[in-house]
Design a protein around this motif. Structure first.
Motif, PDB file in Angstrom:
ATOM      1  N   ARG A 400     108.427  58.820  32.894  1.00  0.00           N
ATOM      2  CA  ARG A 400     107.659  59.722  32.202  1.00  0.00           C
ATOM      3  C   ARG A 400     106.367  59.374  32.163  1.00  0.00           C
ATOM      4  NH1 ARG A 400     110.641  59.906  28.015  1.00  0.00           N
ATOM      5  NH2 ARG A 400     111.645  61.887  28.248  1.00  0.00           N
ATOM      6  N   SER A 404     103.021  63.013  28.957  1.00  0.00           N
ATOM      7  CA  SER A 404     103.913  63.978  29.583  1.00  0.00           C
ATOM      8  C   SER A 404     105.280  64.034  29.044  1.00  0.00           C
ATOM      9  CB  SER A 404     103.857  63.914  30.953  1.00  0.00           C
ATOM     10  OG  SER A 404     104.679  64.693  31.928  1.00  0.00           O
ATOM     11  N   ASP A 405     105.831  65.132  28.865  1.00  0.00           N
ATOM     12  CA  ASP A 405     107.357  64.937  28.447  1.00  0.00           C
ATOM     13  C   ASP A 405     108.163  65.033  29.407  1.00  0.00           C
ATOM     14  OD1 ASP A 405     106.397  64.901  25.870  1.00  0.00           O
ATOM     15  OD2 ASP A 405     106.454  66.834  25.507  1.00  0.00           O
ATOM     16  N   GLU A 407     110.079  64.256  32.872  1.00  0.00           N
ATOM     17  CA  GLU A 407     110.357  62.689  33.847  1.00  0.00           C
ATOM     18  C   GLU A 407     110.004  63.187  35.273  1.00  0.00           C
ATOM     19  OE1 GLU A 407     113.547  60.206  30.933  1.00  0.00           O
ATOM     20  OE2 GLU A 407     114.513  61.794  32.467  1.00  0.00           O
ATOM     21  N   THR A 408     109.505  62.390  35.910  1.00  0.00           N
ATOM     22  CA  THR A 408     108.929  62.281  37.518  1.00  0.00           C
ATOM     23  C   THR A 408     109.997  61.470  38.207  1.00  0.00           C
ATOM     24  OG1 THR A 408     106.921  62.912  37.175  1.00  0.00           O
ATOM     25  CG2 THR A 408     107.542  61.981  39.241  1.00  0.00           C
TER      26      THR A 408
END
Length: 922
Positions: A400, A404-405, A407-408
């Motif tokens: 994360r 930012s909320d 997840e990448t």
């Protein structure tokens, strides 16, 4: 209209280039021409006349184009074959009616009339299709290819609004791949209300045929997109994606019916309708017809080693202006085109699913029934595996980012290939494959099919045993594996999909029994564990063509050598596939003196039917001999076997004895199975096959040479021939064989007591049976060329010339009498009168001992089918060369020698056996 071959002969390419307006560069008559489609500073189009390498034709070096006069017209004007031929007729004043085309015209069908009427009003369909978002360019291409028209038929017995009334419709003309005849016309009604709200109707065949707007574009395309309906295919053509063609399967029912082999070598994209699941309470609740049809197509394409991808449709959501219905899916390609635009559709068609199991999402986008059940421990990791066309990645972790909320994922490389499928394959046993009996012992393998960068759109397949599946050494043969542990976990998940592409197969190239029915099996249909060693045709695809080509090939072979000397091996080779019904097939010897044309004929035969002639150099060991005749009924050839060592000859003859019918053997530490059954052509000046005379036929070329086979002779349509044989009834074939065998026996010169000659007649009867069915297949009369007459003449000559050679006792006595003449026979013998006949007296046991224990005769002993003096003596008595019924006793060099067998020298002369008489022994 003149034939294509006639146009090629009559038209000068330089004159044609001039009439087409091509500009010639400097340099006189041999100068190159400028390309017609783009400005080129230097001329780039060559015309060849009798060139030693390129022959007669043309080549545009600035592109991948070339060919004949017809291809040049098509290249310049962008027209069809038919239009090009019409242009050539008009431009050069060639009459349309020619005496060469004497075949009656095919009677027009109802579909032909509907298609003609629809094509005559094709322009009227433009307004409707334009309203559906189809571009003028796509409409023009379809009309030009004569695949799109307009039909305004209405029923005189129905009222408007009733089903069957019809009304104005777009007409899609359906033709088989590589054929011009019309098999169906699909009508899509412009106003379905006039037809009782039924949107579509088909006249003609529905199953087994797809539709494409431009068949020539499809042939050139590197990528093909499969859709459900024809208007969807036109929607894709509207996008004008380079190197891409669209094919409509004409309904999901055709997912299991169309032969997709025309897509081999192309990259396929599957984009069926994005159907929502059936609601609860429906008898198919949860099922999605479109995606499930896509799964079926994917499995069938993968089985053909065709690379296929599914379009990612999870984001095909309607974007309504009023903001309502934000979750309603876009159903099909044409709806997507109308709601978005051509550029957005082209982008969507290039967005593929990346899930490990195609069609099975690993996140919340999944809808309806899952393609395969994964237990919790597998599903928990399934989402981490992501695939590309020829590459696989693995999500190592989810991160994360700041503020930012979301997840990448962080990806890592897993392996340098994509596993397209892992399927369980039940391969029929040899007995079931050859006889059609119920299979009691199938072999179960696992077929791993992958896509690698080095093979492009062609999938690579390897067959693994159960204990090899989790051995990464076997997977490394496909490409690199960077994360072995994660890869092993992926394989354990793929094991759950073994049922998806599960299939029954037969490891046999040719006509074989599978699931109790005759089927045509080619190399790609087989699942060999060691393909290159197990079958010489493991990658063979049979030549295909029109039935009319069969007649041309047969007639040409009848003329190239007199007395059907070349037609006999052709018929023998094609008839070898009858082995699945007869249970046997003879081998053949091609005898010819030097310069008689044997090598030339064999090379042309190789080209005509795609069979392989193995050189003597490649047959130096028993294993190489064995691998050349395994798992096929398509013939093979052995060149100059007589030039090999005697040890190799003996082993070769032993194998030929076995594969007259079929034999199963296993070799190696893995006990790899080999099914020995291929008919063999033995070519040479002196073929050493005395012990095989009862299992072969022959043809003699010496003194029979005629005109050479034409250079433009087409290949024999072997695929269609095998499909024809597969449609025959086994019982009827056997009955017909028995009738032909009786006919051959009636015309045979052999007596009924000559068992060897009776078997030879049975072998020639099998070739006569093949001739009968070939004539039926090619539309010939079986009396053409006097084939049966010449076959009987060859049979009787063969029987007469080999009457002595067929008996093993003759070979034994021939060897011993030669030893006696050479003074090498040390056992007692003498010459004397017995019952009024001059005889040689010897013991049969001494004869066999001499051959067995003489070093120089070891190879002859090993090759003898008879090694017992009891059997040898019995054969002498049956042949009638023994005088009297009792053994005799004589004094030889002061010793009394009992139990001597008196053999008449006069009777031996009838078998071509002679010996020098020693006067001191008389």
């Amino acid at each position: 209209m003149a034939s294509i071959d006639e146009l090629k002969r009559r038209i000068d390419l330089h004159q044609l280039a001039d009439r087409l307006g091509l500009k010639q560069g400097k340099g006189g008559d041999k100068a190159l021409y400028h390309s017609p489609h783009h400005p080129d500073k230097h001329p780039s189009l060559s015309i060849y006349q009798g060139h030693p390498k390129y022959g007669t034709g043309w080549k545009d070096h600035s592109g991948d184009a070339g060919g004949s006069c017809i291809d040049l017209v098509m290249h310049v004007q962008g027209c069809t074959v038919s239009d090009a031929m019409k242009y050539l007729h008009d431009a050069f004043g060639i009459p349309y009616d020619t005496p060469t085309n004497s075949a009656p015209a095919r009677e027009k069908s109802r579909c032909d009339y509907i298609a003609e009427r629809s094509l005559g009003h094709a322009e009227k369909v433009r307004a409707y299709l334009t309203g559906r978002g189809i571009s003028d360019a796509a409409i023009d291409a379809a009309i030009k290819a004569k695949t799109l028209g307009y039909n305004d038929y209405t029923s005189s017995t129905k009222k408007p609004g009733e089903v069957g009334f019809c009304g104005p419709s777009a007409a899609f003309i359906v033709r088989p791949m590589n054929r011009a005849d019309v098999v169906a016309v699909d009508m899509r009604f412009i106003d379905p209300a006039l037809n009782g709200d039924v949107k579509t109707q088909t006249q003609g065949e529905k199953d087994g045929h797809g539709w494409t707007a431009d068949p020539r574009k499809l042939a050139r395309a590197q990528r093909v997109i499969l859709v459900e309906s024809s208007i969807n295919a036109l929607s894709i053509d509207t996008c004008a994606i380079p190197g891409t063609a669209a094919v409509s399967i004409r309904g999901i029912g055709n997912a299991e019916n169309i032969d997709f082999s025309f897509l081999i070598g192309k990259q396929v994209v599957i984009c069926m309708d994005n159907d929502a699941p059936f609601p609860d309470g429906h008898h198919r609740a949860g099922h999605r017809p479109g995606p499930e049809a896509a799964w079926t197509i994917y499995e069938r394409l993968t089985a053909l080693n065709i690379s296929a991808s599914l379009v990612e449709q999870s984001d095909w959501i309607q974007d309504l202006a009023d903001g309502a219905n934000k979750t309603a899916p876009i159903n099909d390609v044409n709806d997507f085109l109308l709601m978005r635009d051509a550029a957005s559709l082209a982008k969507a068609l290039n967005t593929f699913e990346q899930w490990l199991i195609p069609g099975m999402a690993g996140n919340a986008t999944h809808k309806g029934k899952r393609r395969v059940y994964l237990p919790e421990h597998d599903y928990a990791l399934y989402w981490r595996f992501r695939t590309h066309l020829d590459f696989t990645r693995y999500i190592t972790r989810m991160e994360r980012k700041e503020d930012s909320d979301v997840e990448t994922p962080t990806y890592g490389d897993l392996c340098g290939f994509r596993v397209a499928s892992l399927s369980r394959v039940a391969v029929a046993s040899a007995s079931s494959t050859m006889t059609g009996d119920v299979d009691q012992a199938p072999n179960v393998y696992f077929a791993a099919t992958v896509q690698t960068p080095r093979h492009g759109s062609k999938l690579t397949r390897k067959v693994m045993l159960d204990d090899q599946l989790h051995n990464n050494t076997h997977w490394l043969k496909f490409g690199p594996i960077w994360k072995p542990a994660e890869f092993s976990r992926m394989v354990s998940i793929l094991e759950r999909t073994a049922d998806l592409g599960a299939r029954n197969a037969a490891n046999f190239v040719g006509l074989a029994w599978r699931d109790g029915a005759l089927t045509v099996n080619e190399g790609p249909d087989c699942y060999f564990t060691d393909a290159e060693k197990q079958c010489p045709y493991h990658n063979l695809t049979f030549p295909s063509g029109a039935r009319t080509d069969a007649r041309r090939v047969i007639t040409a072979y009848q003329h190239t050598f007199k007395e059907n000397a070349a037609a006999i091996p052709l018929v023998w080779a094609l008839g070898g596939h009858l082995k699945a019904m007869l249970g046997f097939w003879p081998h053949i010897t091609v005898q010819a003196d030097k310069g008689a044309g044997k090598s030339t004929l064999i090379k042309r035969l190789e080209r005509s039917i795609a069979f392989t002639m193995f050189s003597g150099q490649s047959l130096q060991t028993e294993f190489r001999l064995l691998t050349s005749i395994s798992h096929t009924s398509h013939p093979v050839g052995w060149e100059e076997l007589s030039a090999r060592r005697q040890e190799v000859i003996d082993k070769a003859v032993g194998l030929l004895q076995e594969n007259y019918q079929y034999t199963v053997t296993r070799r190696g530490a893995d006990m790899t199975e080999y099914l020995l059954c291929a008919p063999v052509m033995l070519a040479g000046e002196d073929v050493p096959v005395r012990s095989l005379l009862g299992k072969l036929v022959r043809t003699t070329l010496t003194g029979k040479r005629g005109p050479l086979l034409p250079d433009d002779l087409p290949r024999f349509p072997v695929r269609e021939w095998l499909e024809f044989l597969a449609g025959l009834n086994k019982r009827e074939v056997l009955d017909h064989y028995r009738a032909l065998r009786e006919r051959c026996l009636t015309n045979s010169r052999a007596s009924g007591a000559d068992d060897g000659a009776l078997r030879m007649a049975g072998n020639y009867s099998a070739v006569a049976l093949a001739w009968h069915y070939l004539c039926e297949f090619a539309g010939m009369d079986d009396s053409e060329g006097a084939f049966f007459h010449d076959l009987l003449a060859e049979m009787n000559g063969h029987i007469a010339e080999t009457s002595a050679d067929r008996e093993p006792w003759v070979w034994i006595l021939e060897t011993v009498l030669s030893e006696i003449d050479g003074g090498n026979y040390k056992h007692p013998y003498t010459f004397d009168m017995v019952d009024g006949e001059f005889c040689i007296l010897l013991r049969t046991g001494h004869v066999m001992d001499h051959i067995a224990h003489t070093g120089s005769l070891r190879d002859k002993w090993n090759g003898l089918p008879v090694k017992s003096d009891r059997v040898f003596k019995k054969q002498l008595q049956q042949a009638g060369v023994v005088v009297g019924t009792k053994e005799v006793e004589r004094r030889i060099f002061m010793r009394r020698v009992p139990y001597l067998t008196p053999i008449s020298l006069r009777r031996l002369e009838a078998f071509g056996l002679h010996v020098s008489v020693r006067e001191d022994l008389c």
